[in-house]
Design an enzyme around this catalytic site. Structure first.
Site, PDB file in Angstrom:
ATOM      1  N   ARG A 157       0.841  -1.192   0.000  1.00  0.00           N
ATOM      2  CA  ARG A 157       0.000   0.000   0.000  1.00  0.00           C
ATOM      3  C   ARG A 157       0.881   1.250   0.000  1.00  0.00           C
ATOM      4  O   ARG A 157       1.958   1.264   0.604  1.00  0.00           O
ATOM      5  CB  ARG A 157      -0.900   0.037   1.247  1.00  0.00           C
ATOM      6  CG  ARG A 157      -2.060  -0.939   1.202  1.00  0.00           C
ATOM      7  CD  ARG A 157      -3.103  -0.553   0.152  1.00  0.00           C
ATOM      8  NE  ARG A 157      -4.224  -1.472   0.100  1.00  0.00           N
ATOM      9  CZ  ARG A 157      -4.336  -2.508  -0.741  1.00  0.00           C
ATOM     10  NH1 ARG A 157      -3.396  -2.745  -1.639  1.00  0.00           N
ATOM     11  NH2 ARG A 157      -5.405  -3.278  -0.720  1.00  0.00           N
TER      12      ARG A 157
ATOM     13  N   HIS B 243      -0.739   0.008  -9.767  1.00  0.00           N
ATOM     14  CA  HIS B 243      -1.475  -0.896  -8.874  1.00  0.00           C
ATOM     15  C   HIS B 243      -2.000  -2.115  -9.650  1.00  0.00           C
ATOM     16  O   HIS B 243      -3.210  -2.373  -9.704  1.00  0.00           O
ATOM     17  CB  HIS B 243      -2.626  -0.162  -8.181  1.00  0.00           C
ATOM     18  CG  HIS B 243      -3.097  -0.875  -6.942  1.00  0.00           C
ATOM     19  ND1 HIS B 243      -3.553  -0.229  -5.825  1.00  0.00           N
ATOM     20  CD2 HIS B 243      -3.190  -2.202  -6.646  1.00  0.00           C
ATOM     21  CE1 HIS B 243      -3.902  -1.109  -4.900  1.00  0.00           C
ATOM     22  NE2 HIS B 243      -3.690  -2.318  -5.378  1.00  0.00           N
TER      23      HIS B 243
END
Ligand code: NDP
Ligand code: OXD
Length: 309
Positions: free
Chosen positions: A224, A272
């Protein structure tokens, strides 16, 4: 039992097909067409806005459309009594390990430096150790981290891992707890982050950690964006303490156009994509829990709300 589906990506029709394949006749309601909220017993969500889950008075299960559940804990109204299940999908685990191996090999084989040389038309051989001479650390030895670590061992790297609780994995030097973090940092020439984002792991990739690492080390963050202190990374790269960073995740996604990461010569950016959720395979895991819920059997892959993972 009605199911509400809400995601930030346009995947509802794929999910409907994938879920109905296993559960024909499923009453799946895609936000915003959700009908009577009191009929909703399960929610399948990715980054739903705060307050959304609390609006279902008869909710019995929340299923994350991803492996990570940090997107749920940012909601101060999250109904704490409702069990949360997360995605554990072998397809996703394989995808993450592919990503980690690709990026670790690129760093190990000095791909960025050779790219820079190519741009300048420089023909220069660089000293190249073998994998067996390279130490790779993996932060997080869960579903994803342990598979990636195991495959790095198969590639011949010297692999160490860090977890919250003590672990014994064949061929992997294991560290745990706060003291273990400094120890793994000291030996990692390439450090891969595969931690869940929790109040304990936020900003773990910071100046203190970078300073403890061997000079010229590199990082891969596929977990993250909030694990990383962005300014600390830029400073560590500019001072030469770190030589490169591969980043798949960011504090703000999409990464804003003005962010210095975009133009940094020693940062590699992927949007991502390390291990995207695959509706076909992930549906199997969600259906398993829907069946268990209906039969009154214990759910699997349940998140501990106190640990936040
Ligand atoms: P798991 O919950 O299976 O594993 C988490 C690991 O982190 C465990 O080994 C756990 O230790 C360790 N850990 C947690 N807290 C701490 C702490 N405070 N100190 C040390 N170790 C800690 O998660 P997954 O492997 O399934 O997923 C990891 C993350 O990867 C997800 O949360 C998500 O954020 C990210 N992800 C990113 C994707 C992408 O495309 N970029 C795709 C999928 C996931 P212990 O074993 O002792 O519990
Ligand atoms: C996940 C992700 O958590 O894709 O599954 O980031």
């Amino acid at each position: 039992m009605a199911l509400v589906f809400r995601s930030t990506s346009d995947t509802a029709s794929q999910w409907r097909a994938a879920l109905e394949k296993h559960l024909p006749g499923l009453d799946m309601r895609v936000w915003p067409d959700i009908g009577n909220v009191s009929e909703i017993e399960t929610a399948v969500v990715w980054r739903s806005p705060p307050g959304f889950l609390a609006s279902f008075p008869n909710l019995r299960m929340i299923a994350s459309l991803g492996a990570g559940v940090d997107h749920l804990f940012v909601d101060p109204t999250l109904p704490r009594h409702v069990p949360i299940v997360r995605l554990i999908d072998p397809y996703m685990t394989e995808a993450m390990s592919e990503y980690v191996l690709t990026q670790v090999l690129r760093l190990h084989r000095q791909d960025l430096a050779y790219h820079a040389q190519q741009r300048e038309q420089v023909w220069r051989e660089r000293t190249q150790p073998n994998a067996s001479e390279r130490r790779v650390g993996v932060l997080g030895l869960g579903e994803l981290g342990s598979d990636a670590a195991r495959k790095l061992v198969v590639m011949g790297f010297q692999v160490a891992g860090w977890s919250r609780r003590e672990k014994r994995l064949p061929g992997i030097e294991s560290f745990h707890g706060p003291a273990g973090l400094a120890a793994i940092a000291r030996l990692s020439e390439i450090l891969v982050c595969l931690l869940p984002l929790t109040r304990e792991t936020e900003s773990v990739l910071n100046a203190t950690l970078f300073t403890a690492m061997p000079k010229g080390a590199a990082i891969v963050n596929a977990a993250r964006g909030r694990h990383l202190v962005d300014d600390d990374l830029i400073k560590a790269l500019d001072s030469g303490q770190l030589s490169a960073a591969v980043l798949d995740v960011f504090r703000e996604e999409p990464l804003p156009g003005e962010h210095p990461f975009w133009r940094h010569p020693r940062i590699v950016i992927t949007p991502h994509v390390a291990a995207a959720t695959n509706a076909q395979t992930a549906a199997v895991a969600i259906v398993e829990n829907l069946r268990r819920l209906a039969a009154g059997r214990p759910l699997v892959n349940v998140v501990d709300p106190d640990r936040q993972y």
